[in-house]
Write a protein that holds these residues in place. Structure first.
Motif, PDB file in Angstrom:
ATOM      1  N   LEU A 280       0.793  -1.230   0.000  1.00 18.58           N
ATOM      2  CA  LEU A 280       0.000   0.000   0.000  1.00 18.58           C
ATOM      3  C   LEU A 280       0.824   1.279   0.000  1.00 18.58           C
ATOM      4  O   LEU A 280       0.268   2.360  -0.232  1.00 18.58           O
ATOM      5  N   ASP A 281       2.131   1.205   0.277  1.00 14.63           N
ATOM      6  CA  ASP A 281       2.926   2.424   0.469  1.00 14.63           C
ATOM      7  C   ASP A 281       2.809   3.419  -0.688  1.00 14.63           C
ATOM      8  O   ASP A 281       2.629   4.625  -0.444  1.00 14.63           O
ATOM      9  N   PRO A 282       2.897   2.979  -1.957  1.00 17.85           N
ATOM     10  CA  PRO A 282       2.750   3.962  -3.047  1.00 17.85           C
ATOM     11  C   PRO A 282       1.377   4.641  -3.051  1.00 17.85           C
ATOM     12  O   PRO A 282       1.281   5.841  -3.309  1.00 17.85           O
ATOM     13  N   GLU A 421      -1.090  -3.396   7.168  1.00 21.56           N
ATOM     14  CA  GLU A 421      -0.231  -3.574   8.346  1.00 21.56           C
ATOM     15  C   GLU A 421       1.219  -3.747   7.915  1.00 21.56           C
ATOM     16  O   GLU A 421       1.509  -4.111   6.770  1.00 21.56           O
ATOM     17  N   GLN A 422       2.115  -3.479   8.833  1.00 16.61           N
ATOM     18  CA  GLN A 422       3.545  -3.615   8.551  1.00 16.61           C
ATOM     19  C   GLN A 422       3.924  -5.092   8.505  1.00 16.61           C
ATOM     20  O   GLN A 422       3.702  -5.832   9.461  1.00 16.61           O
ATOM     21  N   ARG A 423       4.478  -5.508   7.337  1.00  9.70           N
ATOM     22  CA  ARG A 423       4.892  -6.898   7.175  1.00  9.70           C
ATOM     23  C   ARG A 423       6.222  -6.952   6.422  1.00  9.70           C
ATOM     24  O   ARG A 423       6.550  -6.033   5.651  1.00  9.70           O
ATOM     25  N   GLU A 430      14.691  -7.085  -2.795  1.00  7.63           N
ATOM     26  CA  GLU A 430      15.245  -6.943  -1.454  1.00  7.63           C
ATOM     27  C   GLU A 430      14.144  -7.059  -0.404  1.00  7.63           C
ATOM     28  O   GLU A 430      13.042  -6.530  -0.591  1.00  7.63           O
ATOM     29  N   LEU A 431      14.471  -7.743   0.686  1.00 10.90           N
ATOM     30  CA  LEU A 431      13.519  -7.895   1.775  1.00 10.90           C
ATOM     31  C   LEU A 431      13.481  -6.618   2.608  1.00 10.90           C
ATOM     32  O   LEU A 431      14.515  -6.127   3.064  1.00 10.90           O
ATOM     33  N   THR A 432      12.281  -6.091   2.790  1.00  8.28           N
ATOM     34  CA  THR A 432      12.115  -4.865   3.563  1.00  8.28           C
ATOM     35  C   THR A 432      10.805  -4.959   4.343  1.00  8.28           C
ATOM     36  O   THR A 432      10.102  -5.968   4.281  1.00  8.28           O
ATOM     37  N   VAL A 433      10.504  -3.908   5.092  1.00  7.67           N
ATOM     38  CA  VAL A 433       9.218  -3.832   5.793  1.00  7.67           C
ATOM     39  C   VAL A 433       8.322  -2.875   5.024  1.00  7.67           C
ATOM     40  O   VAL A 433       8.724  -1.742   4.720  1.00  7.67           O
ATOM     41  N   ALA A 434       7.126  -3.329   4.697  1.00  6.91           N
ATOM     42  CA  ALA A 434       6.201  -2.518   3.906  1.00  6.91           C
ATOM     43  C   ALA A 434       4.807  -2.581   4.522  1.00  6.91           C
ATOM     44  O   ALA A 434       4.505  -3.460   5.334  1.00  6.91           O
ATOM     45  N   THR A 435       3.958  -1.611   4.138  1.00 11.00           N
ATOM     46  CA  THR A 435       2.540  -1.639   4.538  1.00 11.00           C
ATOM     47  C   THR A 435       1.804  -2.512   3.527  1.00 11.00           C
ATOM     48  O   THR A 435       1.724  -2.171   2.340  1.00 11.00           O
ATOM     49  N   ILE A 464      -3.016  -0.656  -7.590  1.00 14.12           N
ATOM     50  CA  ILE A 464      -2.791  -0.104  -6.257  1.00 14.12           C
ATOM     51  C   ILE A 464      -1.307   0.108  -5.979  1.00 14.12           C
ATOM     52  O   ILE A 464      -0.912   1.105  -5.334  1.00 14.12           O
ATOM     53  N   GLU A 465      -0.457  -0.788  -6.479  1.00 16.52           N
ATOM     54  CA  GLU A 465       0.975  -0.632  -6.246  1.00 16.52           C
ATOM     55  C   GLU A 465       1.612   0.372  -7.209  1.00 16.52           C
ATOM     56  O   GLU A 465       2.722   0.861  -6.963  1.00 16.52           O
TER      57      GLU A 465
END
Length: 472
Positions: A280-282, A421-423, A430-435, A464-465
């Protein structure tokens, strides 16, 4: 000559409704356009406007009465110069056959006793609804006491027999006439209807008579015969295996329709469920920028507004999912009308954003706020909630992570949206934390193949992305 005010059809599918509340009283001057009553249909509670002018001479259907058939006379209006005392209620012959039919005319003192007796149930007439219910339940109409005009059997009479609440037919000339609602209230409170004086047409006992009734010495023993009977308080002891206390809540028309339609949907529509995780971040960043630019106009976009647009655009790109199953044929729609689930006091209702794919985000936001407000106030008009080509249900604001929604027939799909939610999430390798939010599409598998549903969910995720596609 007095004018008859009849129960209106407030929606194309309405056959009967509940007269929820009168907003006028006998003696009031009525002008065209005045709001006279609130009527609960199978979808919402709506206001009933006067068409004619005059003085309200009589209210024939009390507020709170259920199952009032469309076309039934509910009130009388005296015209200019006419004395309301001279206005008489219509006779049983002139009133339409309805399941809340008007009471019989009062029996004349001088009439022969035989003429006053109700017609034998063996030859009694019954409304079509009553006959249908009797046939379905195997009820013999000859055992049913008719409470309609001239002893006509109505829906409430058959249901009373089925529920075991109607006494065996009385053949005496002193038959008690009472509305089904009054009979139910009297039974709940242990009141003998023979002790109650009716104030309705023809001496009919109505709800107000039960509410104002004070037990006398004659009726007191009847109320105390069963010492184990529950008190008249709302909380009762359940007759279940666990004896848990409960509070009985009557179903309104909206809740009855929801129960019926959801049961039909799960029993007759083969559901297939497809779930995707969406970053959802974008979208959240775009929403922040758009709200900053739209603030001078008083517009604030919600995440739900953007998802409505995304679903409409996805359906435009995958039109094979914008369909409804119609038996031997299928309807494929060229416009995206999105039904959005809104929780109203009377129950769930789905106002529609029509042609959402071609509307701007600002237009969708303004229209959604207006429709949601009207839905919560019970003021939606039929054209604002009937129809739709696909539905959206968003429970993310309540913290629900993921759920499967039930299709709203004849629509072919519904989108269920959970909370962002943050996952942990892989972005550009790359592995990161995203909504991240989970969205599940429920599809009618008779009309939509799994691969087509998967394509739609993939387009939704892409839009959505990469949300710039929502503003063009």
């Amino acid at each position: 000559m007095a004018l008859e005010i009849r129960m209106p059809a407030l929606s194309p599918t309405m056959e009967e409704g509940t007269l929820a509340r009168w907003l006028v009283k006998v003696g009031d001057e009525i002008s065209s356009g005045d709001i006279m009553a609130e009527i609960e249909t199978d979808k919402a509670t709506m206001e009933f406007e006067a068409v004619d002018e005059g003085t309200l001479a009589a209210i024939l259907i009390e507020e709170g009465t259920e199952n009032v058939a469309v076309g039934s006379v509910i009130a009388m209006l005296a015209e200019e110069g006419e004395d309301i005392a001279d206005v008489k209620a219509p006779s049983g012959d002139s009133a339409p056959a309805s399941d809340e039919a008007q009471a019989e005319p009062a029996k004349s003192e001088d009439a022969p006793e035989d003429a006053a007796k109700p017609a034998s149930n063996e030859g009694a007439k019954a409304t079509p609804v009553a006959r249908r219910i009797a046939a379905a339940s195997g009820t013999d109409l000859s055992t049913v006491e008719g409470s309609g005009p001239r002893g006509k059997i109505i829906k409430a009479d058959v249901e009373a027999i089925r529920g075991g609440t109607q006494d065996p037919p009385q053949r005496s000339g002193n038959r008690v006439i009472a509305s089904p609602l009054a009979r139910k209230l009297a039974g709940d409170q242990g009141i003998d209807l023979a002790d109650v004086t009716g104030s309705g047409p023809g001496g009919r006992i109505v709800k107000a008579d039960i509410d104002s009734f004070t037990p006398t010495a004659k009726s007191a023993p009847a109320a105390s015969q069963d010492a184990k009977a529950p008190a008249t308080s709302a909380t009762q002891q359940a007759a279940s295996d666990y004896d848990a206390p409960y509070e009985e809540q009557k179903l309104n028309n909206v809740r009855k329709v929801i129960a019926r339609r959801l049961t039909e949907a799960k029993q007759t529509v083969p559901h297939i469920y497809l779930t995707v995780d969406i970053r959802l971040d974008p979208l959240l960043e775009l929403r922040k920028q758009l709200n900053a630019s739209l603030e001078p106009d008083g517009i604030k976009l919600s995440v739900n507004d953007l998802i409505i647009k995304a679903l409409a655009k996805a359906l435009h790109r995958e039109p094979q999912c914008n369909v409804s199953f119609q038996g031997d044929v299928m309807h494929q729609y060229t416009r995206q009308d999105i039904s959005v689930a809104v929780a109203a006091p009377s129950g769930l209702i789905t106002p529609i954003i029509r042609d959402a794919g071609k509307k701007s985000l600002a237009d969708i936001s303004n229209e959604m706020k207006e429709l949601a407000g009207k839905a919560r106030e019970g003021k939606l008009q039929p054209h604002e909630y009937q129809g739709g080509t696909a539905s959206l249900s968003n429970l993310g604001m309540f913290g629900t992570k993921q759920f499967d929604a039930v299709i709203n027939p004849p629509q072919g799909m519904i989108l269920a949206v959970g909370a962002g939610e943050q996952r942990p999430y892989v972005v550009d390798g790359e592995l990161t934390v995203a909504t991240v939010m989970s969205a599940t599409g429920s599809f009618d598998h008779r009309a939509i193949d799994g691969v087509d549903g998967a394509k739609l969910m993939d387009q939704l995720k892409t839009l959505i992305e990469n949300p710039m596609g929502l503003v063009v």
